[in-house]
Design a protein around this motif. Structure first.
Motif, PDB file in Angstrom:
ATOM      1  N   ILE A 195       0.780  -1.085  -0.139  1.00 14.60           N
ATOM      2  CA  ILE A 195       0.033  -0.017  -0.066  1.00 14.60           C
ATOM      3  C   ILE A 195       0.915   1.239   0.090  1.00 14.60           C
ATOM      4  N   MET A 196       1.874   1.233   0.760  1.00 10.03           N
ATOM      5  CA  MET A 196       2.822   2.295   0.633  1.00 10.03           C
ATOM      6  C   MET A 196       3.388   2.476  -0.610  1.00 10.03           C
ATOM      7  N   GLY A 197       4.012   1.284  -1.247  1.00  8.13           N
ATOM      8  CA  GLY A 197       4.672   1.601  -2.310  1.00  8.13           C
ATOM      9  C   GLY A 197       3.697   2.131  -3.633  1.00  8.13           C
ATOM     10  N   THR A 198       2.422   1.682  -3.581  1.00 10.76           N
ATOM     11  CA  THR A 198       1.511   2.248  -4.346  1.00 10.76           C
ATOM     12  C   THR A 198       1.085   3.733  -4.316  1.00 10.76           C
ATOM     13  N   LYS A 202       1.853   6.225  -7.318  1.00 13.26           N
ATOM     14  CA  LYS A 202       0.777   6.938  -7.922  1.00 13.26           C
ATOM     15  C   LYS A 202       0.997   8.444  -7.900  1.00 13.26           C
ATOM     16  N   THR A 203       1.768   8.872  -6.558  1.00 14.64           N
ATOM     17  CA  THR A 203       2.133  10.473  -6.723  1.00 14.64           C
ATOM     18  C   THR A 203       3.124  10.749  -7.902  1.00 14.64           C
ATOM     19  N   ASN A 275      12.623   0.537  -8.086  1.00 16.78           N
ATOM     20  CA  ASN A 275      13.750  -0.198  -7.579  1.00 16.78           C
ATOM     21  C   ASN A 275      14.202  -0.425  -5.955  1.00 16.78           C
ATOM     22  N   THR A 276      13.610   0.679  -5.526  1.00 15.24           N
ATOM     23  CA  THR A 276      13.791   0.858  -3.907  1.00 15.24           C
ATOM     24  C   THR A 276      12.778  -0.267  -3.354  1.00 15.24           C
ATOM     25  N   ASN A 322       6.967 -10.792  -4.068  1.00 14.01           N
ATOM     26  CA  ASN A 322       7.300 -10.724  -5.621  1.00 14.01           C
ATOM     27  C   ASN A 322       5.908 -10.369  -6.608  1.00 14.01           C
ATOM     28  N   CYS A 323       4.716 -10.992  -6.132  1.00 22.07           N
ATOM     29  CA  CYS A 323       3.515 -10.661  -6.648  1.00 22.07           C
ATOM     30  C   CYS A 323       3.164  -9.141  -6.631  1.00 22.07           C
ATOM     31  N   PHE A 324       3.371  -8.631  -5.376  1.00 22.06           N
ATOM     32  CA  PHE A 324       2.908  -7.222  -5.371  1.00 22.06           C
ATOM     33  C   PHE A 324       4.275  -6.136  -5.788  1.00 22.06           C
ATOM     34  N   THR A 325       5.392  -6.907  -6.015  1.00 22.03           N
ATOM     35  CA  THR A 325       6.704  -6.276  -6.581  1.00 22.03           C
ATOM     36  C   THR A 325       6.413  -6.092  -8.060  1.00 22.03           C
ATOM     37  N   GLN A 326       5.833  -7.095  -8.801  1.00 21.14           N
ATOM     38  CA  GLN A 326       5.475  -7.337 -10.268  1.00 21.14           C
ATOM     39  C   GLN A 326       4.349  -6.131 -10.605  1.00 21.14           C
ATOM     40  N   LEU A 327       3.527  -5.779  -9.685  1.00 21.37           N
ATOM     41  CA  LEU A 327       2.364  -4.876  -9.990  1.00 21.37           C
ATOM     42  C   LEU A 327       3.013  -3.378  -9.643  1.00 21.37           C
TER      43      LEU A 327
END
Length: 532
Positions: A195-198, A202-203, A275-276, A322-327
């Motif tokens: 959620i934080m990465g998304t 988005k920003t 990448n982070t 990895n599933c979240f990372t791919q998204l």
């Protein structure tokens, strides 16, 4: 004049918002018109393939943990059987992945075909293409949007389809497996990380979408400048305009390159974020696994058993991450898709609006010639009357100054009429109104004859030629276009194509020359008039 105005919010800054979702869903209706369509069948096939592929991947992911047990127990027969199983699963996984990519490529071709044909149907309906290219300036480079933007949109969307459709299933399954291995803390940490990465991505994607739309506009302007020079190469050479056109073309190139630099600068921050989160995900998986180990839950296991369990749990957690990372990695592709969605959606909205208005105003279909006169036409006029104008006023679309006021005119068959006047007084504008390209500001314009070989033919100031041979130029206006076979017989136009009428020029079946002379163009246009 009743000229369609700019589309709603034309020129507004594109954003990742509700309008993006609406435009995307409108395009999806073109891709998937019904449940029985071919695209739906291919989409369901892709879903089945990706699910089976994920099942095989899960079995492959458990192989390392099984190797720990086999090697720890020094089981040679078990090692051979496990190795054979691993090779078989890897071959099966490679086959499924290849078929996955093949299906995505087929979807790309079908999507491009359906979307392009949909836009073509709207673009060439009535005189929409004329209104869009001549009378409106809020939609830039419609040719680029239909050709290049549609191609890139379909390619980018197809490249991310397989990962998107399988994500809900893999996330649900591996979330359950992660809960079984680490308790509630593991899935909560991983979901919080996603959620934080998304939110961060988005920003970072918002400015990229805006700049991408601007870049594509400048790309179209730059290409149009080169096309303009190509079409007008001979007049430009007579004027010795090479130096001036060089400067102006370079100026457009510099604006384009500057926009691309700004786009790359904004993409840099998105790449840093992606990448982070990718590398943080690899650490997060071991943090999640370490929690139950250091809390003493697995204190009664031997080192071999603990290694096997850690390997199994690590695969589950790492694959969920990895599933979240791919998204998250799809952020760049998604920003491109969002930019193209805005450009294509804006064009689609304008075409739909103009098509509806053109259908209401159009009295004659462009593909039909032998039409009956529309109801409401005056029956008291003589049969040889072609046009009847009553107190017509004409206003230029780009100006509020009237060109013609209160003109009443009757044009009859066999009548010779010469219209003279200074430049800009409305001579060509009157023909545009008679031809239905413009609408009068007030008054009535009635066309009391058919458009075609037994009625009226308009010859523009600049002759228009389609692709094909010289012979195939003749039915362009007289028959509504070349026949489906692509070949034209002498009887098809109702007159023999002999040297008596058209000279040897029109007996040629060679392709129409790219550098046609003005004389050839006038001969073709006049021959179309002779056919009437």
């Amino acid at each position: 004049m009743a000229v369609p105005g700019p589309a709603a919010r034309a020129g507004a800054r594109p954003r990742i918002d509700l309008q993006l979702v609406q435009r995307f869903l409108r395009i999806q209706k073109v891709f998937f018109p019904s449940w029985s369509s071919q695209n739906v069948l291919m989409f369901m096939t892709l879903l089945c393939v990706t699910l089976l592929e994920q099942l095989v991947i899960y079995q492959v992911g458990l192989i390392p943990s099984q190797y720990y047990g086999v090697l720890g127990n020094k089981d040679l027969d078990g090692f051979k059987a496990l190795t054979f199983l691993a090779v078989a699963l890897i071959v099966l996984n490679s086959t499924l992945k290849s078929f996955d990519q093949f299906t995505c490529n087929l979807l790309y071709v079908n999507w491009r075909k359906d979307l392009t044909e949909h836009l073509h149907n709207l673009y060439f309906r009535a005189r929409v293409y004329y209104i869009l290219n001549v009378l409106r300036d809020d939609i830039d480079n419609p040719d680029q949007r239909i050709s290049q933007d549609v191609e890139r949109f379909c390619r980018q969307l197809s490249s991310m389809t397989s990962r998107l459709i399988v994500s809900p299933f893999t996330l649900a399954y591996y979330t359950y497996q992660c809960f079984q291995s680490t308790g509630w803390l593991g899935p909560v940490c991983i979901f919080g990380y996603f959620i934080m990465g998304t939110m961060v991505n988005k920003t970072l994607m918002g400015p990229i979408v805006t700049k991408l739309v601007q870049q594509e506009k400048l790309e179209g302007d730059f290409r149009f400048k080169h096309m303009q020079i190509r079409v007008n190469a001979e007049p430009a050479a007579f004027y010795r305009a090479g130096l001036v056109e060089h400067m102006r073309t370079d100026r457009r190139l510099q604006r384009l390159l500057q926009t691309q630099r700004e786009l790359m600068s904004r993409e840099l921050w998105l790449y840093i974020g992606i990448n982070t989160f990718d590398y943080l995900g690899s650490i997060l998986s071991y943090v999640v696994i370490a929690i139950p180990i250091f809390s003493g839950i697995y204190g009664d296991l031997s080192p071999t058993e603990l290694s096997t369990l850690v390997s199994k749990n690590a695969f589950v957690c790492i694959y969920l991450i990895n599933c979240f990372t791919q998204l998250i990695d799809l952020s760049t592709t998604f920003s491109d898709v969002a930019g193209y969605t805005h450009r294509i959606g804006e064009l689609q909205e304008a075409l739909l609006d103009m098509s509806r208005k053109s259908q209401d105003c159009e009295s004659l279909g462009e593909s039909e010639w032998d039409l009956s006169k529309a109801p409401g036409w005056p029956v008291t006029e003589p049969s040889d009357t072609a046009f009847l104008l009553d107190r017509v006023s004409i206003l230029s679309p780009s100006s509020d100054k009237p060109l013609i006021k209160d003109l009443s005119l009757k044009i009859c068959e066999g009548q010779s009429l010469l219209i003279t006047g200074n430049t800009g007084t409305g001579k060509t504008s009157l023909l545009r109104v008679l031809g239905g390209l413009w609408e009068s500001m007030k008054g009535s314009v009635q066309m009391l004859t058919d458009f075609g070989p037994h009625g009226v033919l308009f010859l523009p100031q600049k002759p228009f030629f389609t692709d094909g041979t010289l012979r195939e130029q003749l039915p362009l206006l007289c028959l509504g276009g070349p026949p489906a076979s692509g070949r034209l017989s002498s009887q098809a136009v109702g007159y023999p194509l002999s040297a008596h009428y058209f000279g040897v020029l029109f007996l040629s079946c060679l392709p129409f020359p790219k550098r046609d002379t003005t004389g050839e163009g006038k001969q073709v246009s006049l021959s179309q008039a002779v056919l009437l």
